[in-house]
Each structure stands twice: as C-alpha cells, then as structure tokens.
Design a protein around this motif. Structure first.
Motif, PDB file in Angstrom:
ATOM      1  N   LEU A 116       0.843  -1.193   0.000  1.00 19.53           N
ATOM      2  CA  LEU A 116       0.000   0.000   0.000  1.00 19.53           C
ATOM      3  C   LEU A 116       0.884   1.250   0.000  1.00 19.53           C
ATOM      4  N   LYS A 117       0.456   2.261  -0.737  1.00 26.08           N
ATOM      5  CA  LYS A 117       1.253   3.488  -0.863  1.00 26.08           C
ATOM      6  C   LYS A 117       0.530   4.664  -0.201  1.00 26.08           C
ATOM      7  N   ASP A 118       1.323   5.583   0.332  1.00 27.43           N
ATOM      8  CA  ASP A 118       0.747   6.791   0.904  1.00 27.43           C
ATOM      9  C   ASP A 118       0.441   7.805  -0.198  1.00 27.43           C
ATOM     10  N   LYS A 119       0.033   9.003   0.172  1.00 27.45           N
ATOM     11  CA  LYS A 119      -0.357  10.012  -0.817  1.00 27.45           C
ATOM     12  C   LYS A 119       0.815  10.456  -1.687  1.00 27.45           C
ATOM     13  N   ASN A 120       2.026  10.234  -1.212  1.00 27.83           N
ATOM     14  CA  ASN A 120       3.213  10.609  -1.965  1.00 27.83           C
ATOM     15  C   ASN A 120       3.743   9.480  -2.839  1.00 27.83           C
ATOM     16  N   GLY A 121       3.006   8.369  -2.858  1.00 27.99           N
ATOM     17  CA  GLY A 121       3.424   7.241  -3.671  1.00 27.99           C
ATOM     18  C   GLY A 121       4.484   6.367  -3.038  1.00 27.99           C
ATOM     19  N   GLU A 122       4.701   6.549  -1.737  1.00 30.87           N
ATOM     20  CA  GLU A 122       5.718   5.783  -1.026  1.00 30.87           C
ATOM     21  C   GLU A 122       5.071   4.764  -0.093  1.00 30.87           C
ATOM     22  N   PRO A 123       5.768   3.661   0.203  1.00 32.90           N
ATOM     23  CA  PRO A 123       5.259   2.752   1.236  1.00 32.90           C
ATOM     24  C   PRO A 123       5.106   3.493   2.560  1.00 32.90           C
ATOM     25  N   PHE A 124       4.137   3.082   3.369  1.00 34.41           N
ATOM     26  CA  PHE A 124       3.913   3.730   4.655  1.00 34.41           C
ATOM     27  C   PHE A 124       5.087   3.466   5.604  1.00 34.41           C
ATOM     28  N   ALA A 125       5.509   4.519   6.272  1.00 39.09           N
ATOM     29  CA  ALA A 125       6.540   4.363   7.292  1.00 39.09           C
ATOM     30  C   ALA A 125       5.970   3.607   8.492  1.00 39.09           C
ATOM     31  N   ALA A 126       6.846   3.030   9.276  1.00 36.65           N
ATOM     32  CA  ALA A 126       6.415   2.251  10.442  1.00 36.65           C
ATOM     33  C   ALA A 126       5.550   3.081  11.372  1.00 36.65           C
ATOM     34  N   LYS A 127       4.455   2.489  11.806  1.00 38.93           N
ATOM     35  CA  LYS A 127       3.526   3.057  12.797  1.00 38.93           C
ATOM     36  C   LYS A 127       2.807   4.326  12.324  1.00 38.93           C
ATOM     37  N   THR A 128       2.720   4.526  11.017  1.00 36.95           N
ATOM     38  CA  THR A 128       1.934   5.644  10.488  1.00 36.95           C
ATOM     39  C   THR A 128       0.597   5.187   9.936  1.00 36.95           C
ATOM     40  N   VAL A 129       0.298   3.895  10.047  1.00 37.24           N
ATOM     41  CA  VAL A 129      -0.926   3.341   9.484  1.00 37.24           C
ATOM     42  C   VAL A 129      -1.280   2.067  10.240  1.00 37.24           C
ATOM     43  N   ASP A 130      -2.566   1.747  10.311  1.00 39.27           N
ATOM     44  CA  ASP A 130      -3.018   0.499  10.937  1.00 39.27           C
ATOM     45  C   ASP A 130      -4.136  -0.086  10.078  1.00 39.27           C
ATOM     46  N   PRO A 131      -3.799  -0.793   9.003  1.00 40.00           N
ATOM     47  CA  PRO A 131      -4.819  -1.322   8.090  1.00 40.00           C
ATOM     48  C   PRO A 131      -5.690  -2.362   8.780  1.00 40.00           C
ATOM     49  N   GLU A 132      -7.016  -2.227   8.639  1.00 34.42           N
ATOM     50  CA  GLU A 132      -7.917  -3.134   9.338  1.00 34.42           C
ATOM     51  C   GLU A 132      -9.059  -3.671   8.468  1.00 34.42           C
ATOM     52  N   SER A 133      -9.307  -3.088   7.308  1.00 37.24           N
ATOM     53  CA  SER A 133     -10.475  -3.516   6.525  1.00 37.24           C
ATOM     54  C   SER A 133     -10.224  -3.260   5.060  1.00 37.24           C
ATOM     55  N   ILE A 134     -10.903  -4.051   4.203  1.00 34.19           N
ATOM     56  CA  ILE A 134     -10.703  -3.932   2.756  1.00 34.19           C
ATOM     57  C   ILE A 134     -11.939  -4.422   2.020  1.00 34.19           C
ATOM     58  N   ARG A 135     -12.315  -3.695   0.963  1.00 31.59           N
ATOM     59  CA  ARG A 135     -13.429  -4.094   0.105  1.00 31.59           C
ATOM     60  C   ARG A 135     -13.146  -3.635  -1.322  1.00 31.59           C
ATOM     61  N   LEU A 136     -13.696  -4.348  -2.269  1.00 27.58           N
ATOM     62  CA  LEU A 136     -13.669  -3.910  -3.658  1.00 27.58           C
ATOM     63  C   LEU A 136     -14.837  -2.971  -3.915  1.00 27.58           C
ATOM     64  N   GLY A 137     -14.555  -1.813  -4.468  1.00 26.16           N
ATOM     65  CA  GLY A 137     -15.584  -0.852  -4.831  1.00 26.16           C
ATOM     66  C   GLY A 137     -15.631  -0.667  -6.339  1.00 26.16           C
ATOM     67  N   LYS A 138     -16.463   0.255  -6.781  1.00 24.58           N
ATOM     68  CA  LYS A 138     -16.659   0.442  -8.215  1.00 24.58           C
ATOM     69  C   LYS A 138     -15.482   1.131  -8.884  1.00 24.58           C
ATOM     70  N   ASP A 139     -14.649   1.837  -8.106  1.00 25.84           N
ATOM     71  CA  ASP A 139     -13.531   2.557  -8.706  1.00 25.84           C
ATOM     72  C   ASP A 139     -12.199   2.192  -8.079  1.00 25.84           C
ATOM     73  N   GLY A 140     -12.119   1.057  -7.426  1.00 22.42           N
ATOM     74  CA  GLY A 140     -10.850   0.642  -6.845  1.00 22.42           C
ATOM     75  C   GLY A 140     -11.042  -0.190  -5.597  1.00 22.42           C
ATOM     76  N   ILE A 141      -9.983  -0.281  -4.837  1.00 21.36           N
ATOM     77  CA  ILE A 141      -9.972  -1.053  -3.599  1.00 21.36           C
ATOM     78  C   ILE A 141     -10.122  -0.076  -2.431  1.00 21.36           C
ATOM     79  N   TYR A 142     -11.179  -0.260  -1.638  1.00 19.39           N
ATOM     80  CA  TYR A 142     -11.446   0.592  -0.480  1.00 19.39           C
ATOM     81  C   TYR A 142     -10.814  -0.074   0.750  1.00 19.39           C
ATOM     82  N   TRP A 143     -10.126   0.718   1.541  1.00 16.72           N
ATOM     83  CA  TRP A 143      -9.529   0.135   2.743  1.00 16.72           C
ATOM     84  C   TRP A 143      -9.479   1.170   3.858  1.00 16.72           C
TER      85      TRP A 143
END
Length: 379
Positions: A116-143
């Motif tokens: 997963l990439k942040d708004k700058n197109g980079e991988p998330f740095a440690a402890k800046t994100v806590d991914p918990e959910s994911i779904r397919l939507g009509k215009d991409g992957i919602y998470w």
C-alpha cells in the motif's frame, strides 16, 4: 507466483486438534426470521476450517494479521489486508486463492502481496498506518486504517488502485478524530475496524465500540453504542450515521485482573440496508467468542447531527440486530475473527468465508472458516 502453504507437522497438529471438537461438515444452521422478518432469513452449511500457523513466510515476509477479506469476481480470488503497521514489512494486502467447493474447504494459497502506498506514492513508514479492513468498490480497492489514538493519529478510509497506489480519501466526519483530553473521538484500538460496500455503491464504515462522547466501551454488564457511517461511494461524502448496539462482554476473564473485551470487528453488506456483523470478544484464560449478527438499518435514526449520544434528549432508534450464529455454540474453537466475505467457490457455490488475525503471535493462528450459503435475505 502462487505459493501454497505446506501441510507441515505443526499445521497437521493444529488442524486435527480443532477438527475433533468442531461441528461436522455439512451441518446446517438456519435463522428463518431474524427480528421477526422472514424475508431476512439466512441458512448456512459448514464447509470446514483451514489453519496457517504463525511464522509462515511468504516471499520473505511473515504472513499474518488478516483483518479484512473480500472476493474479486474478476479473478475468482480474494483480497486480504494485513494489519501489520509497516513493522515487519511495508503495509500490504494479499491476493489469496481459497480452495473451497461444496465438499469442503481444502486450502489457502498466496498468489501475491501488494504494498500500500501513501499520498506521496511511497510505502507507509512504520507506525503511520493500521490497516484493518478492505473491500472492492466500483472505482478501486477501499480500505481503512484504524488510526492510533495514543499519538492522535486519525483513522481514515482510502481508495487505492490494484497496484496499491493512492486514488482518493473519504472525509472524516466531525467528532471522529482522537483528542488529547479524551472527551471526543475514537478510543485507542477501538476505531475503524469495519467496512462494507452495498450493491448501490454506498460505503458503510463502523467503529468497534463507542466514541468517548457516546458512552462507555463494553463491560460484562453493559454494551456499547458503535457508530456506523454511510458514505456516498461516488463522492465520498457522508450521507448518514447509525447506531449499532454492541453487546456486553459475554465471558469473564479467568481473574479480575485479567483482560477481556467485546467489539464489532467486521461488517458485510447483504443489500442496501441489511448487513452481517462480527462481534468478537476475548477473555484471558478462556479465548475468543465470535458471534455473527444480522443488522437492519431500515428505520434506524440518522444521528449525523447528534454530536454526543450521552448528551442527547432526542429519540434515537438503533439498527435492529439479531444473532445468527455463535461459533462456540456450534462446536468450533475460533481465534480472533476479523475478516468476512461472501464469495464463490470453485464449483460456483455461494460461500461465506471468515478469517482471523493472528496478531503475529505464536500462541495464535491464521484461521479460515467456510460456510455454504443455502439461502439469504430477499428484497
């Protein structure tokens, strides 16, 4: 390259231990008229369990933390998000091949993982994100990211492209962000756990337990008022908010000093107003209780304009809720179930898949359960 988890000795031991006490393959569980609504009836048939032991490596990255799951009809595979906070490897989701048909659940394969990439197109740095959910939507992957109330990191819902790159972010409603004084906003580790996409494209986002301004978190004697936000999937703007009444903690811990909890760990849209919800509890010395609920938002109050449920003199009608399945009551021994998806089996059978977050702990496991969907609610 697809990598199938080998049936190691450790896996065989875990699998056989659970299977002995589990319900029989083909056992059927029916809730004919949830909340007295026979059009909402649902019937499931058990198809089995598959366990991946903690510590399993996938292309040099430890597999685990499965906290969200969704079916991709275009590939016949599933996407599964890990709640690794970029500690073990950059935040990521997996593409899984789940081998299940009407005869049972046979295995789980990892096809690939996507960073997963942040708004700058980079991988998330440690402890800046806590991914918990994911779904397919009509215009991409919602998470969704749960945030971190301890360091005042807000939760968020974002849309990503299949390659993990940032597309857009939904606005965070007022009163959701964490606060230093703990008078409003999310509680630590009880925030954005739940994400569902309705056939209309609307997106439902739920928190695990009440915000500070909405009352206490669950206890052994009291429940908790969890907010669900309904977003317009196309614009990302919030449309409504509802109350899901999370149940009291169903099991005391072994001692008064030991920990226990309960919360809503996942949601799944059946249609534009009916959802399935996982209420996941834990008690030290006992383990997990996992209950699958059906909720109906039709007729529930829109509380968007209600800043606080504890300081409110207006009538509030919560979502209707009815228990469909208690995994322990049917003979299963569930781990930390945080993922749920409807999907298609290899033979076209409609299936419901549950998955667990092992917390990257050697005392836990990544566990998948499968149920054949015999019938589901009618509009």
């Amino acid at each position: 390259m697809t990598k199938r988890f080998a049936a190691t000795a450790a896996f065989v031991l875990l699998s056989s231990t659970v299977t002995v006490s589990a319900t029989d393959i083909g056992a059927t569980f029916t809730s004919a008229c949830p909340f007295g609504d026979c059009a909402a009836g649902i019937s499931l048939s058990y198809l089995g369990e598959f366990v991946i032991p903690s510590g399993q490596m996938e292309h040099g990255v430890e597999f685990g933390g499965i906290s969200g799951l969704d079916f991709d009809a275009a590939t016949g595979h599933y996407i599964a998000i890990s709640d690794d906070r970029s500690d073990k490897a950059p935040a990521r989701f997996y593409e899984l091949d789940i081998d299940v048909d009407a005869s049972g659940l046979k295995g789980v394969s990892v096809v690939k993982h996507v960073t997963l990439k942040d708004k700058n197109g980079e991988p998330f740095a440690a402890k800046t994100v806590d991914p918990e959910s994911i779904r397919l939507g009509k215009d991409g992957i919602y998470w969704g990211s749960e945030g971190d109330a301890k360091v005042l990191l807000p939760p968020f819902i974002r849309v990503t492209a299949p390659d993990g790159s940032f597309v857009r972010e939904f606005p965070l409603p007022e009163g959701f962000a964490p606060t230093a004084d703990k008078l409003t906003g999310i509680r630590d580790n009880l925030a954005f756990e739940d994400l569902a996409v309705a056939p209309s494209g609307d997106v439902f986002v739920g928190v695990e337990a009440a915000f500070y301004q909405d009352g206490p978190k669950p206890s052994l004697t009291t429940g908790s008022l969890s907010r669900i936000v309904r977003f317009d999937g196309k614009t990302g703007e919030p449309k409504a908010q509802y109350v899901h009444p999370v149940s009291p903690i169903p099991q005391a811990a072994a001692t008064a000093a030991a920990g226990n909890d309960n919360g809503m760990s996942e949601m799944l849209a059946l249609d534009d107003h009916r959802l399935l919800a996982v209420e996941r509890s834990y008690a030290e010395g006992f383990g997990n209780n996992i209950k699958i609920m059906m909720m109906d938002l039709a007729g529930a109050s829109d509380i968007s304009a209600t800043p606080s449920l504890t300081k409110n003199d207006q009538r509030v009608v919560p979502a209707r809720k009815s228990q469909l399945l208690d995994l322990r009551a049917i003979g299963l021994v569930p781990d930390n179930i945080e993922a749920m998806s409807l999907g298609k089996a290899k033979d076209g059978t409609d299936v419901l898949i549950l998955g667990s977050d092992n917390n990257f702990s050697t005392s836990q496991k990544t566990q998948f359960y499968a149920f054949k969907v015999l019938s589901r609610p009618q509009q």
